[in-house]
Write an enzyme that holds these catalytic residues in place. Structure first.
Site, PDB file in Angstrom:
ATOM      1  N   THR A 208       0.840  -1.201   0.000  1.00  0.00           N
ATOM      2  CA  THR A 208       0.000   0.000   0.000  1.00  0.00           C
ATOM      3  C   THR A 208       0.872   1.246   0.000  1.00  0.00           C
ATOM      4  OG1 THR A 208      -0.100   0.153   2.416  1.00  0.00           O
ATOM      5  CG2 THR A 208      -1.840  -1.129   1.325  1.00  0.00           C
ATOM      6  N   ASN A 210       1.138   4.703   1.549  1.00  0.00           N
ATOM      7  CA  ASN A 210       0.607   5.433   2.708  1.00  0.00           C
ATOM      8  C   ASN A 210       0.642   6.918   2.387  1.00  0.00           C
ATOM      9  OD1 ASN A 210       1.619   2.798   3.571  1.00  0.00           O
ATOM     10  ND2 ASN A 210       1.083   3.490   5.621  1.00  0.00           N
ATOM     11  N   GLU A 265      -4.275   4.448   3.412  1.00  0.00           N
ATOM     12  CA  GLU A 265      -3.436   3.593   2.580  1.00  0.00           C
ATOM     13  C   GLU A 265      -4.196   3.177   1.340  1.00  0.00           C
ATOM     14  OE1 GLU A 265      -1.352   0.210   4.516  1.00  0.00           O
ATOM     15  OE2 GLU A 265      -2.675   0.755   6.171  1.00  0.00           O
TER      16      GLU A 265
HETATM   17  N1  RBF Z   1      -6.441  -3.658   8.401  1.00  0.00           N
HETATM   18  C1  RBF Z   1      -7.242  -4.139   9.375  1.00  0.00           C
HETATM   19  O1  RBF Z   1      -6.792  -4.291  10.503  1.00  0.00           O
HETATM   20  N2  RBF Z   1      -8.555  -4.432   9.140  1.00  0.00           N
HETATM   21  C2  RBF Z   1      -9.114  -4.306   7.930  1.00  0.00           C
HETATM   22  O2  RBF Z   1     -10.307  -4.588   7.778  1.00  0.00           O
HETATM   23  C3  RBF Z   1      -8.288  -3.857   6.858  1.00  0.00           C
HETATM   24  N3  RBF Z   1      -8.780  -3.776   5.610  1.00  0.00           N
HETATM   25  C4  RBF Z   1      -7.958  -3.389   4.594  1.00  0.00           C
HETATM   26  C5  RBF Z   1      -8.439  -3.359   3.289  1.00  0.00           C
HETATM   27  C6  RBF Z   1      -7.629  -3.001   2.241  1.00  0.00           C
HETATM   28  C7  RBF Z   1      -8.175  -2.990   0.858  1.00  0.00           C
HETATM   29  C8  RBF Z   1      -6.295  -2.626   2.489  1.00  0.00           C
HETATM   30  C9  RBF Z   1      -5.404  -2.221   1.368  1.00  0.00           C
HETATM   31  C10 RBF Z   1      -5.806  -2.647   3.769  1.00  0.00           C
HETATM   32  C11 RBF Z   1      -6.602  -3.041   4.837  1.00  0.00           C
HETATM   33  N4  RBF Z   1      -6.133  -3.072   6.143  1.00  0.00           N
HETATM   34  C12 RBF Z   1      -6.938  -3.520   7.144  1.00  0.00           C
HETATM   35  C13 RBF Z   1      -4.849  -2.451   6.469  1.00  0.00           C
HETATM   36  C14 RBF Z   1      -3.707  -3.404   6.635  1.00  0.00           C
HETATM   37  O3  RBF Z   1      -3.659  -3.813   7.972  1.00  0.00           O
HETATM   38  C15 RBF Z   1      -2.458  -2.608   6.269  1.00  0.00           C
HETATM   39  O4  RBF Z   1      -2.473  -2.348   4.895  1.00  0.00           O
HETATM   40  C16 RBF Z   1      -1.180  -3.317   6.621  1.00  0.00           C
HETATM   41  O5  RBF Z   1      -1.123  -3.532   7.983  1.00  0.00           O
HETATM   42  C17 RBF Z   1       0.063  -2.502   6.175  1.00  0.00           C
HETATM   43  O6  RBF Z   1       0.087  -1.266   6.788  1.00  0.00           O
HETATM   44 MG    MG Z   2       2.000   0.734   3.072  1.00  0.00          MG
END
Ligand code: RBF
Ligand code: MG
Length: 327
Positions: A208, A210, A265
């Site tokens: 991702t 940020n 992100e």
């Molecule tokens: N992190 C969560 O803890 N819960 C989520 O429901 C969640 N949904 C996400 C959905 C998408 C499409 C993306 C790209 C990220 C999501 N994340 C979520 C964030 C994820 O934890 C994070 O991208 C990583 O920890 C890297 O920073």
């Molecule tokens: Mg990232």
């Protein structure tokens, strides 16, 4: 379009057609008024002028009130320019301006400075010290000084009047699709790509970008289908067209990993370039779900896969217009 301060105006523009307002968001209601200014000015071969305030008067009058802006100055100017306005007058809202009596404002600014021929406003427009001026007063003074006052009816979408405050509420609730209808374009935030934890690429397999953003209003926490524009080269030196890509955005604290801080992100679909430090803009198309605490990174990975499939459906073939919708 020229951007001017009141002090820059030495001679009044030719046959000024004017509107006045904060125009935060430059939503469909604002657009109706602004378009009318443009067409009226064309008709009388005059000059179309928008007067707006910087800072927002509420920042000055009620600084304790939390009023996140939908559009920062730059973006507001760009949208107003696209609507065809010739002069954007940015008025510094300060003590001396706030204390002008309505009649003084009309005489000193509208008549002496701008030689206004026609003024176009919404029916609830209030101005001058303690907001004592209204449409009635404006019309009366218009008869005295020889300018026309035209009142524009508010825009309603599905029975609801479009207003900046309604749009702010919808964004806070994550209702980005309705926001698109009200703004006449998707809501967007922009910022610089900064280094994250790296967890996206290492643990999840979904890298991702940020975003560090100066936006005042961030949509409700959750997952969104988005369009992403990457600025290819620094402003002014544009060689390539900016690309518009499909993406999926998470706004939240990543509870699966026990984080606390809010992060913005975006995972860009079908893309594997390094865009660290680039300037990007994200357009909110559809809200997909709440952010959740998953039992494991693997469970989150599976959820993101499903998010991506859903996002594709919403984004595919999406006719995308960045600027205000055509009349
Ligand atoms: N992190 C969560 O803890 N819960 C989520 O429901 C969640 N949904 C996400 C959905 C998408 C499409 C993306 C790209 C990220 C999501 N994340 C979520 C964030 C994820 O934890 C994070 O991208 C990583 O920890 C890297 O920073
Ligand atoms: Mg990232």
């Amino acid at each position: 379009m020229e951007i001017k301060r009141l002090e820059d105006i030495k001679e009044p523009p030719v046959r000024t057609v004017l509107t006045i307002g904060n125009f935060d968001g430059v939503h469909m209601g604002h657009q109706r008024i602004i378009k009318q200014v443009v067409s009226s000015a064309k008709r009388i071969k005059g000059t179309s002028v928008v007067m707006t305030f910087d800072p927002h008067p509420m920042r000055y009058l009620q600084p304790e009130k939390d009023l996140p802006l939908l559009t920062l100055c730059d973006e507001k100017a760009k949208i107003i320019e696209k609507l065809g306005i010739q002069i954007l007058l940015c008025v510094k809202f300060d003590q001396s301006f706030a204390s002008l009596e309505p009649e003084e404002f009309i005489k000193k600014i509208l008549v002496d400075k701008l030689a206004v021929r026609e003024i176009i406003i919404g029916k609830d427009y209030r101005f001058g010290k303690a907001k004592k001026g209204d449409v009635k007063l404006l019309k009366r003074e218009g008869n005295k000084y020889g300018f026309r006052v035209e009142v524009v009816t508010p825009v309603k979408i599905k029975g609801e009047i479009v207003s900046s405050s309604t749009i702010r509420t919808l964004i806070k609730k994550g209702e980005v699709k309705r926001v698109t209808d009200f703004l006449g374009r998707p809501y967007s935030i922009e910022g610089t790509v900064v280094r994250g934890t790296g967890r996206g690429s290492t643990i999840l397999g979904f890298p991702t970008a940020n975003i560090l953003s100066g936006a005042e209003l961030i949509p409700k926490e959750g997952v969104y289908a988005v369009k992403v524009k990457i600025e290819e080269s620094p402003a002014g030196k544009k060689k390539k067209e900016d690309r518009l890509l499909n993406g999926i955005m998470n706004i939240g604290t990543n509870p699966t990993f026990g984080n606390q801080e809010l992060s913005l992100e975006v995972h860009i679909l079908d893309f594997n370039e390094d865009i660290l430090h680039k300037f990007i803009k994200v357009y909110f198309i559809e809200r997909l779900r709440n952010e959740k605490k998953f039992s494991s990174p693997d469970a989150l990975r599976k959820a993101i896969k499903r998010d991506i499939e859903k996002a594709r459906l919403h984004l595919q073939g999406k006719v995308f217009t960045e600027g205000p919708h055509k009349p």
